[in-house]
Enzyme design. Structure first.
Site, PDB file in Angstrom:
ATOM      1  N   ASN A   1       0.865  -1.176   0.000  1.00 21.71           N
ATOM      2  CA  ASN A   1       0.000   0.000   0.000  1.00 21.71           C
ATOM      3  C   ASN A   1       0.905   1.231   0.000  1.00 21.71           C
ATOM      4  O   ASN A   1       1.454   1.606   1.040  1.00 21.71           O
ATOM      5  CB  ASN A   1      -0.897  -0.043   1.243  1.00 21.71           C
ATOM      6  CG  ASN A   1      -1.866   1.123   1.311  1.00 21.71           C
ATOM      7  OD1 ASN A   1      -1.803   2.039   0.483  1.00 21.71           O
ATOM      8  ND2 ASN A   1      -2.750   1.097   2.285  1.00 21.71           N
TER       9      ASN A   1
ATOM     10  N   ARG B   1      -2.691  -2.045  -3.422  1.00 21.68           N
ATOM     11  CA  ARG B   1      -3.894  -1.238  -3.224  1.00 21.68           C
ATOM     12  C   ARG B   1      -3.791   0.010  -4.101  1.00 21.68           C
ATOM     13  O   ARG B   1      -2.764   0.702  -4.092  1.00 21.68           O
ATOM     14  CB  ARG B   1      -3.977  -0.809  -1.762  1.00 21.68           C
ATOM     15  CG  ARG B   1      -5.133   0.110  -1.537  1.00 21.68           C
ATOM     16  CD  ARG B   1      -5.190   0.641  -0.143  1.00 21.68           C
ATOM     17  NE  ARG B   1      -6.361   1.481  -0.009  1.00 21.68           N
ATOM     18  CZ  ARG B   1      -6.411   2.574   0.734  1.00 21.68           C
ATOM     19  NH1 ARG B   1      -5.366   2.940   1.426  1.00 21.68           N
ATOM     20  NH2 ARG B   1      -7.507   3.270   0.803  1.00 21.68           N
TER      21      ARG B   1
ATOM     22  N   HIS C   1     -13.161   3.125   0.178  1.00 24.11           N
ATOM     23  CA  HIS C   1     -13.124   2.092   1.238  1.00 24.11           C
ATOM     24  C   HIS C   1     -13.753   0.780   0.764  1.00 24.11           C
ATOM     25  O   HIS C   1     -14.216  -0.018   1.571  1.00 24.11           O
ATOM     26  CB  HIS C   1     -13.901   2.530   2.506  1.00 24.11           C
ATOM     27  CG  HIS C   1     -13.287   3.660   3.253  1.00 24.11           C
ATOM     28  ND1 HIS C   1     -14.044   4.627   3.851  1.00 24.11           N
ATOM     29  CD2 HIS C   1     -12.006   3.969   3.528  1.00 24.11           C
ATOM     30  CE1 HIS C   1     -13.258   5.504   4.459  1.00 24.11           C
ATOM     31  NE2 HIS C   1     -12.005   5.124   4.269  1.00 24.11           N
TER      32      HIS C   1
ATOM     33  N   ARG D   1     -12.026  15.850   7.528  1.00 23.89           N
ATOM     34  CA  ARG D   1     -12.833  16.202   6.351  1.00 23.89           C
ATOM     35  C   ARG D   1     -14.248  16.584   6.771  1.00 23.89           C
ATOM     36  O   ARG D   1     -14.795  16.005   7.714  1.00 23.89           O
ATOM     37  CB  ARG D   1     -12.899  15.027   5.372  1.00 23.89           C
ATOM     38  CG  ARG D   1     -11.640  14.860   4.560  1.00 23.89           C
ATOM     39  CD  ARG D   1     -11.680  13.592   3.730  1.00 23.89           C
ATOM     40  NE  ARG D   1     -10.545  12.751   4.039  1.00 23.89           N
ATOM     41  CZ  ARG D   1     -10.494  11.443   3.845  1.00 23.89           C
ATOM     42  NH1 ARG D   1     -11.518  10.806   3.331  1.00 23.89           N
ATOM     43  NH2 ARG D   1      -9.424  10.767   4.161  1.00 23.89           N
TER      44      ARG D   1
ATOM     45  N   ASP E   1      -8.781  12.925  16.672  1.00 25.51           N
ATOM     46  CA  ASP E   1      -8.801  11.594  17.286  1.00 25.51           C
ATOM     47  C   ASP E   1     -10.043  11.439  18.173  1.00 25.51           C
ATOM     48  O   ASP E   1     -10.232  12.193  19.122  1.00 25.51           O
ATOM     49  CB  ASP E   1      -7.522  11.398  18.116  1.00 25.51           C
ATOM     50  CG  ASP E   1      -7.344   9.951  18.532  1.00 25.51           C
ATOM     51  OD1 ASP E   1      -8.350   9.303  18.912  1.00 25.51           O
ATOM     52  OD2 ASP E   1      -6.207   9.458  18.484  1.00 25.51           O
TER      53      ASP E   1
ATOM     54  N   ARG F   1     -10.780   9.407  20.418  1.00 26.03           N
ATOM     55  CA  ARG F   1     -10.521   9.171  21.860  1.00 26.03           C
ATOM     56  C   ARG F   1     -10.485  10.487  22.623  1.00 26.03           C
ATOM     57  O   ARG F   1     -11.061  10.622  23.700  1.00 26.03           O
ATOM     58  CB  ARG F   1      -9.182   8.424  22.043  1.00 26.03           C
ATOM     59  CG  ARG F   1      -9.280   6.963  21.698  1.00 26.03           C
ATOM     60  CD  ARG F   1      -7.928   6.354  21.531  1.00 26.03           C
ATOM     61  NE  ARG F   1      -7.331   6.803  20.264  1.00 26.03           N
ATOM     62  CZ  ARG F   1      -6.437   6.113  19.567  1.00 26.03           C
ATOM     63  NH1 ARG F   1      -5.999   4.969  20.023  1.00 26.03           N
ATOM     64  NH2 ARG F   1      -5.946   6.565  18.426  1.00 26.03           N
TER      65      ARG F   1
ATOM     66  N   GLY G   1     -11.156   1.930  12.904  1.00 24.33           N
ATOM     67  CA  GLY G   1     -10.677   2.427  14.199  1.00 24.33           C
ATOM     68  C   GLY G   1     -11.766   2.842  15.176  1.00 24.33           C
ATOM     69  O   GLY G   1     -11.801   2.379  16.323  1.00 24.33           O
ATOM     70  N   ILE G   2     -12.696   3.687  14.727  1.00 23.47           N
ATOM     71  CA  ILE G   2     -13.766   4.157  15.617  1.00 23.47           C
ATOM     72  C   ILE G   2     -14.862   3.097  15.734  1.00 23.47           C
ATOM     73  O   ILE G   2     -15.320   2.779  16.828  1.00 23.47           O
ATOM     74  CB  ILE G   2     -14.344   5.498  15.109  1.00 23.47           C
ATOM     75  CG1 ILE G   2     -13.249   6.574  15.070  1.00 23.47           C
ATOM     76  CG2 ILE G   2     -15.515   5.957  15.974  1.00 23.47           C
ATOM     77  CD1 ILE G   2     -13.647   7.885  14.419  1.00 23.47           C
ATOM     78  N   GLY G   3     -15.253   2.530  14.605  1.00 20.76           N
ATOM     79  CA  GLY G   3     -16.323   1.523  14.591  1.00 20.76           C
ATOM     80  C   GLY G   3     -16.016   0.326  15.471  1.00 20.76           C
ATOM     81  O   GLY G   3     -16.896  -0.205  16.157  1.00 20.76           O
TER      82      GLY G   3
ATOM     83  N   ASN H   1     -13.727   0.299  18.002  1.00 22.79           N
ATOM     84  CA  ASN H   1     -13.248   0.603  19.363  1.00 22.79           C
ATOM     85  C   ASN H   1     -14.070   1.583  20.178  1.00 22.79           C
ATOM     86  O   ASN H   1     -13.895   1.661  21.392  1.00 22.79           O
ATOM     87  CB  ASN H   1     -11.814   1.164  19.274  1.00 22.79           C
ATOM     88  CG  ASN H   1     -10.858   0.150  18.702  1.00 22.79           C
ATOM     89  OD1 ASN H   1     -10.707  -0.942  19.239  1.00 22.79           O
ATOM     90  ND2 ASN H   1     -10.221   0.490  17.597  1.00 22.79           N
TER      91      ASN H   1
ATOM     92  N   GLU I   1      -8.190  -5.073   5.356  1.00 20.67           N
ATOM     93  CA  GLU I   1      -8.071  -4.761   3.928  1.00 20.67           C
ATOM     94  C   GLU I   1      -6.921  -5.535   3.290  1.00 20.67           C
ATOM     95  O   GLU I   1      -7.015  -5.974   2.150  1.00 20.67           O
ATOM     96  CB  GLU I   1      -7.892  -3.255   3.741  1.00 20.67           C
ATOM     97  CG  GLU I   1      -9.177  -2.515   4.065  1.00 20.67           C
ATOM     98  CD  GLU I   1      -9.003  -1.034   4.285  1.00 20.67           C
ATOM     99  OE1 GLU I   1      -9.190  -0.277   3.339  1.00 20.67           O
ATOM    100  OE2 GLU I   1      -8.677  -0.626   5.414  1.00 20.67           O
TER     101      GLU I   1
HETATM  102  P1  AMP Z   1      -8.449   4.123  11.201  1.00 22.07           P
HETATM  103  O1  AMP Z   1      -8.437   5.260  10.224  1.00 22.07           O
HETATM  104  O2  AMP Z   1      -9.409   3.044  10.855  1.00 22.07           O
HETATM  105  O3  AMP Z   1      -7.070   3.605  11.513  1.00 22.07           O
HETATM  106  O4  AMP Z   1      -8.992   4.744  12.577  1.00 22.07           O
HETATM  107  C1  AMP Z   1      -8.215   5.654  13.306  1.00 22.07           C
HETATM  108  C2  AMP Z   1      -9.077   6.380  14.306  1.00 22.07           C
HETATM  109  O5  AMP Z   1      -9.747   5.441  15.175  1.00 22.07           O
HETATM  110  C3  AMP Z   1      -8.274   7.245  15.271  1.00 22.07           C
HETATM  111  O6  AMP Z   1      -8.010   8.487  14.718  1.00 22.07           O
HETATM  112  C4  AMP Z   1      -9.219   7.348  16.452  1.00 22.07           C
HETATM  113  O7  AMP Z   1     -10.049   8.453  16.232  1.00 22.07           O
HETATM  114  C5  AMP Z   1     -10.069   6.103  16.377  1.00 22.07           C
HETATM  115  N1  AMP Z   1      -9.863   5.191  17.527  1.00 22.07           N
HETATM  116  C6  AMP Z   1      -8.924   4.251  17.690  1.00 22.07           C
HETATM  117  N2  AMP Z   1      -9.052   3.640  18.903  1.00 22.07           N
HETATM  118  C7  AMP Z   1     -10.123   4.224  19.507  1.00 22.07           C
HETATM  119  C8  AMP Z   1     -10.794   4.048  20.765  1.00 22.07           C
HETATM  120  N3  AMP Z   1     -10.398   3.147  21.656  1.00 22.07           N
HETATM  121  N4  AMP Z   1     -11.847   4.840  21.033  1.00 22.07           N
HETATM  122  C9  AMP Z   1     -12.273   5.767  20.141  1.00 22.07           C
HETATM  123  N5  AMP Z   1     -11.698   5.964  18.948  1.00 22.07           N
HETATM  124  C10 AMP Z   1     -10.641   5.208  18.619  1.00 22.07           C
END
Ligand code: AMP
Length: 401
Positions: free
Chosen positions: A7, A90, A179, A240, A282, A284, A330-332, A334, A385
């Protein structure tokens, strides 16, 4: 089969060597700051982590370095590059030409080049990675997996914007969606989990990461998706804006005297969770600050969750019966409060989350977080992916052997 998945980003290359049959990652890593000062390799082999600082001047050198690491007696899991069966790349934008992954040839390279105007930030480094790999390992079969392919099944009344038709006919301005590899992977996993054929499975897949998109999957195929001509449309994202009235951009230029590059920077890099909260992209940080009473962090969180709910509602009506809503990325995967808030109030529509299950996710596996009386299942599925790219590559290469 041993598949090398690559990638290539503008200043980074991510790599994984995957056994596509056992799904085992044989080694993986990331080269960052290519062409900049302080470039380094983050490499993992057999659970051991290595940080290697060295000057990586361009993508060609990066690919060459990956190939030497793979066969190094200390860093690599294989003895010779002959052990690699194929390479999967990719690529972000395949335009309208490819609805499936494809074996690389001159025609495919031409298409990636043609689509640079549609994905100026992504396709050029993707192509650099491919050309460097072709130069280094010309005899290896190489496959391109496009982020846009999965969405090529959208019907014209969904992918056509309400602009004069010539903008589509002459300039290919339409909804493409992104995606795709992730939406496809979690769709296949969901159907497997639900124990039903993918061809008769309806899903709403929510890929929520730094970039976020939602897809309506009808009978296993992408029917509609929230990202559009570019990845800016749709949900609120890390930086974005997602959906905005296009006339705002005209107002910014005409009345507020922003230049087009400034406006592009604002909607791509300065908006979203980061722009609204003024704190961070982020989630978190946003959740923490919001719980501490920061009003703008709460506003950013509320916009984020509301848009998810709004798209879920729209897609439920557009595809009819839905078997499951899937959360990934990441968000979905966690963020407990995002899943809870975005589905809050949907109980009457048969979407009932089990709060306890939602709080006790077992990482690395599929979790069903729906309540026993939920008509629609709610699943948390870790995306992969790289594995999807390896599986697509394997399927194509098997056919030519
Ligand atoms: P991705 O682009 O799929 O790698 O997702 C990255 C994003 O996931 C990060 O910028 C965080 O905002 C979010 N993330 C990762 N871990 C957590 C968590 N434990 N709780 C909330 N958001 C998270």
């Amino acid at each position: 089969m041993k598949i090398l998945v690559l990638n290539s980003g503008s200043s980074s290359v991510k790599y994984q060597l995957i056994n596509s049959v056992t799904h085992k990652i044989l080694c993986k890593g990331l080269i960052e700051k290519i062409g900049e000062e302080g470039s380094f390799i983050h490499h993992i082999n057999g659970g051991e982590i290595f940080e290697i600082k060295e000057n990586i001047k361009d993508h060609s050198r990066a690919i060459q370095r990956i190939s030497t690491l793979l066969v190094d007696h200390k860093y690599g899991p294989i003895d010779s590059l002959n052990d690699i069966d194929a390479i999967g790349h990719r690529v972000v934008h395949g335009g309208e030409k490819y609805a499936e992954s494809v074996l690389i040839d001159e025609d495919v390279i031409g298409t990636i080049r043609e689509n640079i105007k549609l994905a100026p930030l992504h396709n050029p480094p993707n192509l650099k990675g491919i050309l460097s790999t072709l130069e280094l390992m010309p005899e290896k079969p190489q496959v391109v997996v496009f982020d846009t392919s999965f969405h090529q099944t959208m019907p014209p009344f969904i992918y056509t914007y309400g602009l004069p038709y010539d903008f589509y006919k002459n300039f290919r301005i339409r909804r493409y969606g992104f995606h795709g590899t992730s939406h496809k992977y979690v769709s296949l996993k969901a159907a497997e989990f639900l124990n039903q054929p993918i061809e008769s499975t309806n899903l709403i897949t929510c890929h929520l990461g730094n970039g976020s998109s939602i897809t309506a999957v009808k009978n296993g195929k992408s029917f509609d998706t929230s990202m559009g001509f570019t990845p800016v449309e749709g949900l609120l994202m890390g930086t974005r804006s997602g959906d905005i009235d296009p006339a705002i951009l005209i107002y910014m230029e005409n009345d507020l005297n922003y230049t087009i590059p400034q406006i592009s920077d604002i909607i791509n890099k300065k908006s979203g969770l980061s722009g609204v909260s003024g704190i961070s992209n982020d989630m978190r940080e946003i959740v923490k600050k919001s719980e501490d009473g920061d009003m703008r962090a709460k506003l950013a969180f509320d916009i984020f969750c509301y848009r998810i709910k709004k798209y879920i509602g729209a897609y439920m009506f557009s595809i009819g019966m839905v078997d499951a809503i899937v959360f990934t990325a990441g968000i979905g995967e966690n963020c407990i409060s995002t899943r809870e808030s975005s589905l809050k109030g949907l109980e009457e529509f048969g979407i009932i989350i089990d709060k306890k299950k939602n709080r006790n996710i077992e990482k690395g596996t599929i979790n069903d977080i729906s309540a026993f009386n939920s008509k629609i299942r709610i699943l948390v599925i870790p995306t992969n992916e790289e594995l999807m790219i390896a599986k697509d590559t394997e399927a194509i290469v098997k056919n030519i052997k």
